[in-house]
Design a protein around this motif. Structure first.
Motif, short mmCIF file in Angstrom:
data_model
loop_
_atom_site.label_atom_id
_atom_site.label_comp_id
_atom_site.label_asym_id
_atom_site.label_seq_id
_atom_site.Cartn_x
_atom_site.Cartn_y
_atom_site.Cartn_z
N MET A 1 0.97 -1.28 -0.01
CA MET A 1 -0.10 0.03 -0.06
C MET A 1 1.02 1.19 0.09
SD MET A 1 -2.91 1.21 2.70
CE MET A 1 -4.10 0.23 2.11
N LYS A 2 0.53 2.08 -0.86
CA LYS A 2 1.17 3.60 -1.27
C LYS A 2 0.54 4.46 -0.06
CE LYS A 2 2.47 7.15 -4.30
NZ LYS A 2 2.45 7.52 -5.50
N ILE A 3 1.41 5.15 0.55
CA ILE A 3 0.99 6.36 1.58
C ILE A 3 1.28 7.39 0.88
CG2 ILE A 3 1.00 7.34 3.79
CD1 ILE A 3 1.73 4.76 5.06
N GLN A 4 0.17 8.67 0.56
CA GLN A 4 0.37 9.87 0.09
C GLN A 4 0.00 10.96 1.10
OE1 GLN A 4 -0.76 10.15 -3.80
NE2 GLN A 4 -0.36 12.31 -4.02
N PHE A 5 0.89 11.67 1.33
CA PHE A 5 0.20 12.86 2.25
C PHE A 5 0.20 14.31 1.55
CE2 PHE A 5 2.63 10.00 5.31
CZ PHE A 5 1.63 10.14 6.20
N SER A 6 -0.85 15.02 1.66
CA SER A 6 -0.96 16.37 1.18
C SER A 6 -0.03 17.26 1.71
CB SER A 6 -2.35 16.84 1.39
OG SER A 6 -2.47 17.17 2.71
N ASP A 7 0.16 18.36 0.77
CA ASP A 7 1.00 19.36 1.21
C ASP A 7 0.61 20.07 2.65
OD1 ASP A 7 2.71 18.92 -1.00
OD2 ASP A 7 1.69 20.62 -2.20
N GLU A 8 -0.93 20.33 2.72
CA GLU A 8 -1.30 20.77 3.95
C GLU A 8 -1.17 19.88 5.11
OE1 GLU A 8 -5.62 22.24 5.67
OE2 GLU A 8 -5.54 21.54 3.61
N SER A 9 -1.02 18.61 4.74
CA SER A 9 -0.97 17.61 6.22
C SER A 9 0.63 17.71 6.45
CB SER A 9 -1.30 16.28 5.67
OG SER A 9 -0.41 15.80 4.79
N PHE A 10 1.46 17.96 5.48
CA PHE A 10 3.04 18.12 5.92
C PHE A 10 3.26 19.28 6.76
CE2 PHE A 10 4.39 15.09 2.46
CZ PHE A 10 5.15 14.21 3.31
N LEU A 11 2.58 20.43 6.26
CA LEU A 11 2.68 21.73 7.06
C LEU A 11 1.93 21.44 8.59
CD1 LEU A 11 1.75 24.31 4.47
CD2 LEU A 11 3.91 24.19 5.70
N ASP A 12 0.81 20.74 8.53
CA ASP A 12 0.13 20.23 9.83
C ASP A 12 1.03 19.84 10.87
OD1 ASP A 12 -1.98 22.04 9.20
OD2 ASP A 12 -3.22 20.11 8.82
N LEU A 13 1.74 18.54 10.15
CA LEU A 13 2.74 17.80 10.83
C LEU A 13 3.82 18.64 11.45
CD1 LEU A 13 3.21 15.07 12.25
CD2 LEU A 13 4.40 14.52 9.99
N ARG A 14 4.22 19.51 10.58
CA ARG A 14 5.73 20.32 10.99
C ARG A 14 5.11 21.21 12.05
NH1 ARG A 14 9.72 20.76 8.11
NH2 ARG A 14 11.30 22.23 8.35
N ASN A 15 4.03 21.90 12.09
CA ASN A 15 3.40 22.66 13.01
C ASN A 15 3.22 22.00 14.68
OD1 ASN A 15 3.40 24.84 11.76
ND2 ASN A 15 1.34 24.71 11.11
N ILE A 16 2.74 20.60 14.43
CA ILE A 16 2.47 19.82 15.54
C ILE A 16 3.90 19.42 16.06
CG2 ILE A 16 1.86 17.51 16.01
CD1 ILE A 16 -0.39 17.75 14.00
N GLU A 17 5.00 19.23 15.22
CA GLU A 17 6.35 18.70 15.78
C GLU A 17 6.68 19.89 16.47
OE1 GLU A 17 8.18 17.60 12.06
OE2 GLU A 17 7.82 15.71 12.51
N GLU A 18 6.84 21.17 16.03
CA GLU A 18 7.36 22.39 16.80
C GLU A 18 6.62 22.63 18.10
OE1 GLU A 18 7.22 25.41 14.03
OE2 GLU A 18 8.68 24.50 12.70
N CYS A 19 5.31 22.42 18.33
CA CYS A 19 4.62 22.65 19.39
C CYS A 19 5.30 22.13 20.55
CB CYS A 19 3.11 22.52 19.33
SG CYS A 19 2.10 23.03 20.75
N PRO A 20 5.43 20.73 20.75
CA PRO A 20 5.66 20.18 21.74
C PRO A 20 7.32 20.43 22.33
CG PRO A 20 4.61 18.45 20.34
CD PRO A 20 4.84 19.90 19.62
N LEU A 21 7.81 20.84 21.21
CA LEU A 21 9.36 21.20 21.51
C LEU A 21 9.41 22.41 22.04
CD1 LEU A 21 11.52 19.92 18.10
CD2 LEU A 21 11.26 18.86 20.43
N MET A 22 8.65 23.28 21.55
CA MET A 22 8.63 24.73 22.25
C MET A 22 7.86 24.69 23.66
SD MET A 22 7.62 27.24 18.93
CE MET A 22 6.02 27.50 19.91
N HIS A 23 6.85 23.93 23.81
CA HIS A 23 6.27 23.78 25.33
C HIS A 23 6.46 22.77 26.37
CE1 HIS A 23 3.88 27.19 23.96
NE2 HIS A 23 3.68 26.68 22.79
N TRP A 24 6.93 21.65 25.55
CA TRP A 24 7.27 20.49 26.56
C TRP A 24 8.70 19.97 26.17
CZ3 TRP A 24 2.42 20.67 23.93
CH2 TRP A 24 1.32 20.96 24.97
N ASN A 25 8.82 18.69 26.09
CA ASN A 25 10.35 18.02 25.59
C ASN A 25 10.13 17.15 24.47
OD1 ASN A 25 9.37 15.44 26.72
ND2 ASN A 25 9.53 16.24 28.81
N ASP A 26 11.18 16.44 24.26
CA ASP A 26 11.32 15.59 22.90
C ASP A 26 10.35 14.22 23.32
OD1 ASP A 26 13.29 17.19 22.07
OD2 ASP A 26 14.90 16.27 22.77
#
Length: 75
Positions: A1-26
């Motif tokens: 099965m091939k997984i394809q992420f939309s451009d918008e989902s990559f932006l969302d994931l990038r924002n999600i990744e940054e939030c825990p690092l700014m407010h919590w921990n790894d």
């Protein structure tokens, strides 16, 4: 099965990744990415389909109490 992420989902994931690092921990980010990977693997196995998303052809699954994965399975 091939997984394809939309451009918008990559932006969302990038924002999600940054939030825990700014407010919590790894560990918070690692836990989120582990849960996301487990859910993607379940979807790829083809043995599970989650509930429909707002009457569309998409499905949704809760990753954390603040993050939902919305996806479609195409032939």
């Amino acid at each position: 099965m091939k997984i394809q992420f939309s451009d918008e989902s990559f932006l969302d994931l990038r924002n999600i990744e940054e939030c825990p690092l700014m407010h919590w921990n790894d560990k918070v980010l690692d836990d989120f990415l582990t849960k996301l990977d487990e859910i993607v693997q379940m979807i790829c196995s083809g043995n599970v389909v989650f509930q429909k998303y707002e009457g569309s052809h998409y499905h949704k699954i809760l990753i954390t109490k603040h993050n939902t994965l919305i996806y479609a399975v195409e032939k």
